[in-house]
Structure formats: structure tokens, C-alpha cells
Design a protein around this motif. Structure first.
Motif, PDB file in Angstrom:
ATOM      1  N   ARG A 175      79.572  37.626  -6.809  1.00 53.17           N
ATOM      2  CA  ARG A 175      79.186  37.315  -8.188  1.00 53.17           C
ATOM      3  C   ARG A 175      80.384  37.057  -9.107  1.00 53.17           C
ATOM      4  NH1 ARG A 175      73.786  37.997  -8.557  1.00 53.17           N
ATOM      5  NH2 ARG A 175      72.811  39.304  -6.969  1.00 53.17           N
ATOM      6  N   SER A 218      75.456  29.234  -5.166  1.00 49.98           N
ATOM      7  CA  SER A 218      75.909  29.786  -6.444  1.00 49.98           C
ATOM      8  C   SER A 218      76.560  28.673  -7.259  1.00 49.98           C
ATOM      9  CB  SER A 218      76.840  30.979  -6.224  1.00 49.98           C
ATOM     10  OG  SER A 218      78.006  30.614  -5.528  1.00 49.98           O
ATOM     11  N   SER A 219      77.709  28.942  -7.877  1.00 48.45           N
ATOM     12  CA  SER A 219      78.351  27.931  -8.706  1.00 48.45           C
ATOM     13  C   SER A 219      78.915  26.808  -7.839  1.00 48.45           C
ATOM     14  CB  SER A 219      79.478  28.568  -9.517  1.00 48.45           C
ATOM     15  OG  SER A 219      80.484  29.077  -8.664  1.00 48.45           O
ATOM     16  N   PRO A 222      78.370  27.099 -13.534  1.00 47.33           N
ATOM     17  CA  PRO A 222      77.405  28.079 -13.026  1.00 47.33           C
ATOM     18  C   PRO A 222      76.076  27.427 -12.671  1.00 47.33           C
ATOM     19  CG  PRO A 222      77.496  28.207 -15.401  1.00 47.33           C
ATOM     20  CD  PRO A 222      78.540  27.204 -14.999  1.00 47.33           C
ATOM     21  N   CYS A 223      75.319  28.124 -11.877  1.00 45.75           N
ATOM     22  CA  CYS A 223      73.984  27.638 -11.526  1.00 45.75           C
ATOM     23  C   CYS A 223      72.942  28.323 -12.409  1.00 45.75           C
ATOM     24  CB  CYS A 223      73.675  27.909 -10.053  1.00 45.75           C
ATOM     25  SG  CYS A 223      73.531  29.674  -9.644  1.00 45.75           S
ATOM     26  N   ARG A 224      71.743  27.763 -12.384  1.00 46.48           N
ATOM     27  CA  ARG A 224      70.606  28.372 -13.072  1.00 46.48           C
ATOM     28  C   ARG A 224      69.869  29.246 -12.052  1.00 46.48           C
ATOM     29  NH1 ARG A 224      67.499  23.206 -14.765  1.00 46.48           N
ATOM     30  NH2 ARG A 224      66.067  24.722 -15.707  1.00 46.48           N
ATOM     31  N   PRO A 225      69.899  30.557 -12.213  1.00 45.58           N
ATOM     32  CA  PRO A 225      69.356  31.427 -11.165  1.00 45.58           C
ATOM     33  C   PRO A 225      67.865  31.257 -10.940  1.00 45.58           C
ATOM     34  CG  PRO A 225      69.867  32.678 -13.142  1.00 45.58           C
ATOM     35  CD  PRO A 225      70.445  31.315 -13.345  1.00 45.58           C
ATOM     36  N   SER A 283      69.049  31.310  -5.753  1.00 44.93           N
ATOM     37  CA  SER A 283      70.406  31.053  -6.213  1.00 44.93           C
ATOM     38  C   SER A 283      71.023  32.351  -6.729  1.00 44.93           C
ATOM     39  CB  SER A 283      70.404  30.009  -7.335  1.00 44.93           C
ATOM     40  OG  SER A 283      69.994  28.741  -6.851  1.00 44.93           O
ATOM     41  N   GLU A 306      73.682  33.847  -9.451  1.00 43.56           N
ATOM     42  CA  GLU A 306      74.427  33.540 -10.668  1.00 43.56           C
ATOM     43  C   GLU A 306      75.754  34.294 -10.694  1.00 43.56           C
ATOM     44  OE1 GLU A 306      73.216  33.042 -15.297  1.00 43.56           O
ATOM     45  OE2 GLU A 306      72.887  35.043 -14.459  1.00 43.56           O
ATOM     46  N   ARG A 307      76.802  33.580 -10.979  1.00 44.28           N
ATOM     47  CA  ARG A 307      78.113  34.199 -11.127  1.00 44.28           C
ATOM     48  C   ARG A 307      78.488  34.363 -12.593  1.00 44.28           C
ATOM     49  NH1 ARG A 307      81.406  34.314  -6.509  1.00 44.28           N
ATOM     50  NH2 ARG A 307      80.326  33.473  -4.680  1.00 44.28           N
ATOM     51  N   GLU A 365      76.986  32.973 -16.836  1.00 46.47           N
ATOM     52  CA  GLU A 365      75.999  32.202 -17.588  1.00 46.47           C
ATOM     53  C   GLU A 365      76.543  30.873 -18.088  1.00 46.47           C
ATOM     54  OE1 GLU A 365      74.325  34.457 -20.745  1.00 46.47           O
ATOM     55  OE2 GLU A 365      73.367  35.937 -19.429  1.00 46.47           O
ATOM     56  N   ARG A 405      69.938  22.657 -10.266  1.00 45.66           N
ATOM     57  CA  ARG A 405      70.489  24.008 -10.296  1.00 45.66           C
ATOM     58  C   ARG A 405      71.641  24.128 -11.283  1.00 45.66           C
ATOM     59  NH1 ARG A 405      73.556  25.049  -6.630  1.00 45.66           N
ATOM     60  NH2 ARG A 405      73.521  27.312  -6.810  1.00 45.66           N
TER      61      ARG A 405
END
Length: 519
Positions: free
Chosen positions: A321, A399-400, A413-416, A463, A465-466, A468, A516
Motif C-alpha cells: 500500500r 494498484s497504481s 492512484p487507482c479507484r479502489p 484493486s 489503493e495506495r 487517494e 481504474r
């Protein structure tokens, strides 16, 4: 032409004197320094797919895999370097203590070699079963308390045994069993690996052309060292059972990965000690090349898959993360080629881990059409060009997704709430890589991959998230990535966002990646 490819796992570039020593410890690496002096040093080399086996699929097959799948096997449509070598009359050999090649989820990585030599016992290699309950300071140092909520996406309900006799996978007590009989320096892993490399080079002089892939799992944790290395960079007692040589991944200020300043200093000292031990035994390789007069007919590549956070930005390890800081992904690369006019020099050209696949093929003169995402670095090495790429992507699957142009890094970042998708001919585990695979009952089959006509399974997984919001750094002026420019430099932010889109477009990334990432 021969090719010697040496991977030193988790080797941070900032422990080497040929690079900036931002780690803050004066780590002795005279033999890697000696090799750097005669090679072309790459100053802007980046990892691609993390962690261990995803990196090796990039090297061995030329696939930028983290956009399509996590840790998994070699695919039927992959052309591995040893297979390409075999098909072109080149002998291939693997020497490694990297036990992940032989675990669940890693099929196909060693089978194509003409020979492979596996040094047993590192980390949680399923080797020794006696004693059931190891005793002593080493067990305490590797267990480091009972696992709780681990910040490691590779773990699942079958992982991380909490007592020495817990029979689930990934029980750290396994290392205490494996290393229980270690007494002398020669018993440890780097000495055994590089001694076998030396012997192989001496024994195989009769072959015309060869590809020798040396994959040293050191300097990977646990950071368990013999003397003099255990005491080399610390005044603390290296056998103190209250100290850890195997930190849990995560924040250093909270949770099971929390480390005091004193504990973190000890971990850093043991990491540094292991680097120096690896360096000392790497000398055996250089001496074998000297003694056999192999330099004039051998290309030598020395690199690493990724780094290891030792308190930077408040993190330790390779957490599932944490943002993908350069400490993890700005990796060392040094290449010797007997025909290079650039030996002893440096290049600032941006390069990526995936490029080493095509580089080795070119060294052998192999015109394989399945180079996929790899761009040969041989023209750089031979002084025929000053650059091979404008961007490099890196990250963990799911992830990202991160991009650099060599001067700036952009961490998107990705959208979890938007799922990731796995694409593979197998039903690999999206998480829990080291455990038996489970059936994916909602999977669909089709020709989804842009670089092969082979049908694959497609199935979704969450996914991770690392962060926001995006992070943006100018790594020319801020190599330690302390000043986030994402909010204060909207123009640059837009340029890097567009560069990320261009890279995804060029690779023909899956549609869900754009969703994502909010692109």
C-alpha cells in the motif's frame, strides 16, 4: 558471444559508490565498484513489474506484465531467453537460490535451461522439517512477534503461520530450520551461489556460446548475516533476540511493522552487512572472468529487480500500500560489452527492466519477433544511439500505475471501487501468490491480449489503493522525492498525465486500466 546476467535481489542503487549514496551508510562494495568502473553505468534505469517473479517475466520474456496480470507462471505464448538461446545453439544455465521459481504460482521459469542449479533454504523455502520447534535467538529475530494485519498483498488465509508448528504456507520459522546448521560464512547463500558460478565458468570453457543467468536472492530479507558482516555496520549485539532481521512490510510508525529508531537502525545495518557479503563473493565471478580470459567474448549484465524501503517516507519493505517511490523502482544497471566504445562511462538514457530481454537476444544475434514490449539497449551500449524510450511504466498489478520520463515521476492512484482484471491461460491467484490456486468460476475466455492470438482467461479481482491523489516529483532537483508538485504545478501534472495515457495507448492496455485510473 557469451552472456552472463547477474541479478542481485533487492539491491538498492544508493548503497553503491557509483551511484549517489543517499542511503546514508558508507557500505563497502569494492567488487561491484570495480565492475562499474569497466562497464557502462545506467543512471536512469527503472523497474517495471514488481515484485520478484513479475520482474523476472519481464527479463525473460519481454512482457510488461503488471498491466495484465500479477505474479504468475510463464505463459505458453512466451519466448523465454533460455528457450531462444537453445533454439539458436546457445547453451543456457540457471544458478539460483531464489526459491520462488519452485513455489506455487511460478511454473515455467527454470524448465527451458539446459541446466539449473538450485541452492536450497532461503527465506521460507520448503526444505527442512527438523526441528519442529527451532530454538534460540534466530527464531526470535525472524518471527518478530505474531503476524497480525500484514500490509502484504501476497498473503491470504493460507499464509503466514503464527507458531513454529503452524503448517500453513509462508511460516517464517521455516528459515530458522533451514539455517539452523549454518556456522561458517561459506554456509550462507551468497557464498554458495557465487562459488557455484565460479565453478561453472571454470567447468564449461569448452562450450562455444552460453547464457548464464545468476539469480542471487540475497540481499533479500531475512537480513541474517555471519560475522564479520553482522557487526560491520552496528555497535548493537547482532544476536540480540529482541531485534528483528526480517521486518514486516508497512508503516514504521504503526501496526506490526512499527520500528523504533534503534530497531530501524539495526535493520539498516544488517541490510548493509548483507550487501557487503554479496559483494565479497561477487568477486569470485570477476576473478573467474579474469582467470579464464572471458571478458573479450562475454557481455556481463548486473542489475536488480527492485529496492527495499528502510524507513524512507515512513515505510519499510515493499509494502502493498505504499506509493511506488524511487527507492523501490530506480534500480541499478551496469553492462560490460567487449565491443563497446563506452566502457567505463555512463548514460542518462531512460531504460526499463523489460528492455533487458531484447538486449540479450541482440547480443546473441537472435531476431525473435516475440520481443513484445522490450527495446534493446545494445545500440546504447555500442554507442549507436543516445536513447531508446521516452517513458517507462512501473508498478504492482491491481494498484497504481506509474510513469517516468527520466526527469519526473508521476504516481497515478487507482479507484479502489473499480475492479482489476487478470488475463492468463491459467487461473492464477490474484493475491496469495504462494498458495494453491483456486478456481475462478466467473472467468471468461477470449483473445483479449494485444500481443498474442492465444485465448486466455479473464477474471476480476479487487484493486488495491495506495493513495487517494496523484503524486508528482521532479527527480532531477528532488531525487529523494520529498516535494510533491501535483497540486502546485498543474501544467506539469497535465503533461505527465498525458504521457501516462500515451504509454497505455502504445501498449494497448486493457480498457479497465483507464477506468481504474480515472483516465
Amino acid at each position: 558471444m557469451n552472456v552472463l546476467f547477474v541479478s542481485i535481489d533487492s539491491l538498492r542503487r544508493d548503497v553503491l559508490s557509483t551511484y549517489d549514496r543517499s542511503m546514508g551508510l558508507d557500505v563497502a562494495t569494492p567488487n561491484l565498484d570495480r565492475f562499474a568502473e569497466r562497464s557502462l553505468v545506467f543512471d536512469t534505469h527503472y523497474a517495471g513489474s514488481l515484485p520478484c517473479m513479475p520482474a523476472r517475466r519481464e527479463w525473460l520474456t519481454g512482457v510488461q506484465e503488471f498491466l495484465w496480470r500479477p505474479w504468475g507462471p510463464i505463459e505458453p505464448f512466451d519466448t523465454t531467453l533460455p528457450l531462444a538461446a537453445r533454439e539458436n545453439g546457445v547453451l543456457s544455465q540457471l544458478i539460483t537460490d531464489h526459491f520462488h521459481y519452485f513455489q506455487h504460482g511460478s511454473d515455467g521459469y527454470y524448465e527451458d535451461y539446459n541446466g539449473f542449479d538450485f541452492v536450497r533454504g532461503h527465506e521460507v523455502d520448503a526444505w527442512r522439517t527438523h526441528p519442529p520447534e527451532p530454538e534460540g535467538w534466530l527464531l526470535s529475530q525472524v518471527l518478530d512477534g505474531a503476524p497480525k494485519e500484514a500490509d502484504d498483498v501476497a498473503l491470504n488465509e493460507l499464509s503466514a503461520g503464527r507458531t513454529p508448528t503452524d503448517l500453513r504456507f509462508q511460516n517464517r520459522a521455516q528459515y530458522a530450520r533451514n539455517a539452523a546448521a549454518f556456522e561458517d560464512e561459506e554456509d550462507f547463500f551468497a557464498p554458495r551461489v557465487f562459488s557455484r558460478v565460479e565453478s561453472w565458468l571454470e567447468d564449461n570453457a569448452a562450450w562455444d556460446d552460453w547464457f548464464l543467468y545468476v539469480d542471487s536472492f540475497d540481499v533479500h530479507e531475512p537480513f541474517h548475516n555471519p560475522e564479520p558482516y553482522a557487526s560491520m555496520y552496528t555497535e548493537q549485539d547482532p544476536r540480540d533476540p529482541s531485534k528483528t532481521v526480517w521486518p514486516y512490510y508497512g508503516r514504521t510508525d504503526a501496526g506490526q511493522s512499527e520500528l523504533s529508531d534503534d530497531e530501524l537502525a539495526f535493520v539498516r545495518s544488517q541490510f548493509a552487512g548483507k550487501v557487503t557479503m554479496v559483494d565479497r563473493w561477487f568477486r569470485r565471478v570477476l576473478e573467474a572472468l579474469d582467470d579464464r580470459e572471458l571478458w573479450d567474448e562475454t557481455m556481463v549484465v548486473v542489475t536488480s529487480d527492485h529496492g527495499f524501503l528502510l524507513g524512507e517516507h515512513g515505510w519499510v519493505g515493499k509494502p502493498g500500500r505504499s506509493p511506488m517511490y524511487d527507492t523501490l523502482v530506480h534500480t541499478p544497471l551496469m553492462v560490460w560489452h567487449p565491443d563497446s566504445p563506452r566502457t567505463g562511462g555512463r548514460t542518462s538514457a531512460l531504460t526499463s527492466a523489460v528492455d533487458l530481454h531484447a538486449t540479450v537476444l541482440d547480443a546473441f544475434g537472435v531476431d525473435d519477433p516475440n520481443r513484445n514490449h522490450s527495446r534493446s539497449l545494445l545500440p546504447l551500449v555500442l554507442g549507436e544511439t543516445n536513447g531508446v524510450r521516452d517513458w517507462a511504466l512501473y508498478g504492482y498489478w491491481g494498484s497504481s500505475v506509474n510513469v517516468t520520463d527520466g526527469e519526473r515521476t508521476y504516481l497515478r492512484p487507482c479507484r479502489p471501487e473499480v475492479s482489476s482484471a487478470v488475463y492468463s491461460t491459467t487461473m492464477m491467484n490474484a493475491y496469495g501468490w504462494f498458495t494453491p490456486t483456486t478456481p475462478k468460476k466467473e472467468a471468461q475466455a477470449g483473445r483479449y491480449l494485444p500481443y498474442t492470438d492465444t485465448p486466455v482467461w479473464r477474471y476480476e479481482a479487487p484493486s488495491v489503493e495506495r493513495r487517494e491523489k496523484p503524486l508528482l516529483f521532479d527527480v532531477r532537483d528532488d531525487p529523494d522525492q520529498t516535494a510533491d508538485l501535483a497540486a502546485d504545478a498543474p501544467g506539469v501534472h497535465g503533461e505527465m498525465r498525458d504521457l501516462l495515457v500515451d504509454a497505455l495507448d502504445e501498449l494497448r492496455a486493457p480498457d479497465e486500466q483507464y477506468e481504474r485510473l480515472g483516465l
